[in-house]
Design a protein around this motif. Structure first.
Motif, PDB file in Angstrom:
ATOM      1  N   ALA A   1       0.834  -1.213   0.000  1.00 46.20           N
ATOM      2  CA  ALA A   1       0.000   0.000   0.000  1.00 46.20           C
ATOM      3  C   ALA A   1       0.868   1.262   0.000  1.00 46.20           C
ATOM      4  O   ALA A   1       0.561   2.227  -0.688  1.00 46.20           O
ATOM      5  CB  ALA A   1      -0.942  -0.001   1.201  1.00 46.20           C
ATOM      6  N   LEU A   2       1.955   1.248   0.761  1.00 46.70           N
ATOM      7  CA  LEU A   2       2.863   2.397   0.779  1.00 46.70           C
ATOM      8  C   LEU A   2       3.521   2.589  -0.581  1.00 46.70           C
ATOM      9  O   LEU A   2       3.594   3.697  -1.098  1.00 46.70           O
ATOM     10  CB  LEU A   2       3.943   2.216   1.848  1.00 46.70           C
ATOM     11  CG  LEU A   2       3.526   2.500   3.287  1.00 46.70           C
ATOM     12  CD1 LEU A   2       4.552   1.925   4.247  1.00 46.70           C
ATOM     13  CD2 LEU A   2       3.371   3.988   3.507  1.00 46.70           C
ATOM     14  N   ASN A   3       4.001   1.507  -1.153  1.00 44.95           N
ATOM     15  CA  ASN A   3       4.716   1.591  -2.431  1.00 44.95           C
ATOM     16  C   ASN A   3       3.803   1.932  -3.604  1.00 44.95           C
ATOM     17  O   ASN A   3       4.252   2.507  -4.592  1.00 44.95           O
ATOM     18  CB  ASN A   3       5.498   0.314  -2.692  1.00 44.95           C
ATOM     19  CG  ASN A   3       6.646   0.140  -1.711  1.00 44.95           C
ATOM     20  OD1 ASN A   3       7.084   1.093  -1.079  1.00 44.95           O
ATOM     21  ND2 ASN A   3       7.129  -1.078  -1.580  1.00 44.95           N
ATOM     22  N   SER A   4       2.523   1.600  -3.498  1.00 49.73           N
ATOM     23  CA  SER A   4       1.586   1.934  -4.578  1.00 49.73           C
ATOM     24  C   SER A   4       1.016   3.345  -4.414  1.00 49.73           C
ATOM     25  O   SER A   4       0.360   3.856  -5.315  1.00 49.73           O
ATOM     26  CB  SER A   4       0.439   0.924  -4.616  1.00 49.73           C
ATOM     27  OG  SER A   4      -0.410   1.102  -3.497  1.00 49.73           O
TER      28      SER A   4
ATOM     29  N   SER B   1       0.054   6.754   2.724  1.00 48.26           N
ATOM     30  CA  SER B   1       1.255   7.582   2.850  1.00 48.26           C
ATOM     31  C   SER B   1       1.881   7.388   4.228  1.00 48.26           C
ATOM     32  O   SER B   1       1.228   6.925   5.162  1.00 48.26           O
ATOM     33  CB  SER B   1       0.907   9.057   2.649  1.00 48.26           C
ATOM     34  OG  SER B   1       0.143   9.520   3.742  1.00 48.26           O
ATOM     35  N   LEU B   2       3.138   7.768   4.338  1.00 44.47           N
ATOM     36  CA  LEU B   2       3.798   7.709   5.642  1.00 44.47           C
ATOM     37  C   LEU B   2       3.118   8.639   6.636  1.00 44.47           C
ATOM     38  O   LEU B   2       3.058   8.348   7.825  1.00 44.47           O
ATOM     39  CB  LEU B   2       5.277   8.069   5.520  1.00 44.47           C
ATOM     40  CG  LEU B   2       6.189   6.969   4.995  1.00 44.47           C
ATOM     41  CD1 LEU B   2       7.613   7.484   4.861  1.00 44.47           C
ATOM     42  CD2 LEU B   2       6.160   5.755   5.896  1.00 44.47           C
TER      43      LEU B   2
ATOM     44  N   VAL C   1      14.210   2.893  -1.318  1.00 43.56           N
ATOM     45  CA  VAL C   1      14.584   3.020  -2.727  1.00 43.56           C
ATOM     46  C   VAL C   1      13.786   4.159  -3.350  1.00 43.56           C
ATOM     47  O   VAL C   1      12.659   4.437  -2.942  1.00 43.56           O
ATOM     48  CB  VAL C   1      14.347   1.705  -3.512  1.00 43.56           C
ATOM     49  CG1 VAL C   1      15.278   0.613  -3.041  1.00 43.56           C
ATOM     50  CG2 VAL C   1      12.919   1.232  -3.389  1.00 43.56           C
ATOM     51  N   VAL C   2      14.372   4.823  -4.325  1.00 41.05           N
ATOM     52  CA  VAL C   2      13.703   5.920  -5.004  1.00 41.05           C
ATOM     53  C   VAL C   2      12.540   5.365  -5.821  1.00 41.05           C
ATOM     54  O   VAL C   2      12.677   4.376  -6.535  1.00 41.05           O
ATOM     55  CB  VAL C   2      14.694   6.676  -5.918  1.00 41.05           C
ATOM     56  CG1 VAL C   2      13.984   7.775  -6.694  1.00 41.05           C
ATOM     57  CG2 VAL C   2      15.833   7.255  -5.098  1.00 41.05           C
ATOM     58  N   SER C   3      11.395   6.011  -5.711  1.00 41.28           N
ATOM     59  CA  SER C   3      10.205   5.589  -6.439  1.00 41.28           C
ATOM     60  C   SER C   3      10.412   5.809  -7.937  1.00 41.28           C
ATOM     61  O   SER C   3      10.943   6.845  -8.355  1.00 41.28           O
ATOM     62  CB  SER C   3       8.994   6.393  -5.970  1.00 41.28           C
ATOM     63  OG  SER C   3       7.887   6.173  -6.805  1.00 41.28           O
TER      64      SER C   3
ATOM     65  N   SER D   1       9.861  10.786  -3.844  1.00 39.73           N
ATOM     66  CA  SER D   1       9.380   9.891  -2.784  1.00 39.73           C
ATOM     67  C   SER D   1      10.212   8.614  -2.732  1.00 39.73           C
ATOM     68  O   SER D   1      10.920   8.278  -3.678  1.00 39.73           O
ATOM     69  CB  SER D   1       7.896   9.559  -2.992  1.00 39.73           C
ATOM     70  OG  SER D   1       7.739   8.769  -4.131  1.00 39.73           O
ATOM     71  N   ARG D   2      10.107   7.937  -1.617  1.00 38.60           N
ATOM     72  CA  ARG D   2      10.854   6.702  -1.389  1.00 38.60           C
ATOM     73  C   ARG D   2       9.898   5.545  -1.205  1.00 38.60           C
ATOM     74  O   ARG D   2       8.839   5.690  -0.589  1.00 38.60           O
ATOM     75  CB  ARG D   2      11.728   6.814  -0.136  1.00 38.60           C
ATOM     76  CG  ARG D   2      12.745   7.922  -0.171  1.00 38.60           C
ATOM     77  CD  ARG D   2      13.891   7.568  -1.121  1.00 38.60           C
ATOM     78  NE  ARG D   2      14.914   8.606  -1.158  1.00 38.60           N
ATOM     79  CZ  ARG D   2      15.001   9.518  -2.109  1.00 38.60           C
ATOM     80  NH1 ARG D   2      14.108   9.578  -3.059  1.00 38.60           N
ATOM     81  NH2 ARG D   2      15.983  10.390  -2.100  1.00 38.60           N
TER      82      ARG D   2
END
Length: 151
Positions: free
Chosen positions: A43-46, A50-51, A88-90, A96-97
């Motif tokens: 969910a964070l990576n998609s 959000s953080l 890792v860089v998005s 964003s990371r």
């Protein structure tokens, strides 16, 4: 909470031992951050979560959560590195990371999950128990909560 302390050699203690094997000085807040982020990686990576939302859910400041993620990853100035997560860089937004579990982080999650799967909770107490932490309603807490909502 009683169920965790019934058997002194039980799965809860084994899970804590697995965490201590990684780092004896890991704070409960760091462990909680690791678990929350690990369970929300996709969910964070998609971008679905959000953080900032995770910080609000945990009732901590955004900057505190970022410091915890630094600790869980490669560290930083005056922040030790646990190397459980990798930032890792998005590919979609270079500002964003994204996060991924390192081999060490994945091993910890598997070890804790294995220990916790050994818990046998009687059917009568299978309903989740919500433990509310006490909150003071000080002016500082209210101001902090309002500023997080504005973001």
């Amino acid at each position: 909470m009683y169920i965790f302390f019934v058997d002194p050699t039980g799965p809860f203690e084994k899970a804590l031992d697995a965490v201590c094997a990684v780092d004896r000085e890991m704070s409960v807040q760091t462990l909680l951050t690791f678990v929350r982020i690990s369970r929300r990686l996709s969910a964070l990576n998609s971008g679905a979560v959000s953080l900032a939302q995770v910080a609000e859910e945990m009732d901590v400041g955004y900057s505190s959560l970022l410091r915890q993620t630094d600790c869980l990853a490669a560290g930083g100035p005056s922040v030790r590195a646990l190397n459980l997560l990798e930032k890792v860089v998005s590919s979609q937004d270079r500002r964003s990371r994204n996060f991924r579990l390192t081999d060490r982080g994945e091993a910890l999650m598997v070890a804790v999950a294995d220990c916790m799967s050994e818990m046998h909770i009687p059917a009568a107490s299978a309903e989740p128990v919500r433990i509310n932490k006490p909150r003071g309603s000080t002016a500082a807490n209210e101001k902090s909560r309002k500023s997080r909502k504005k973001r």
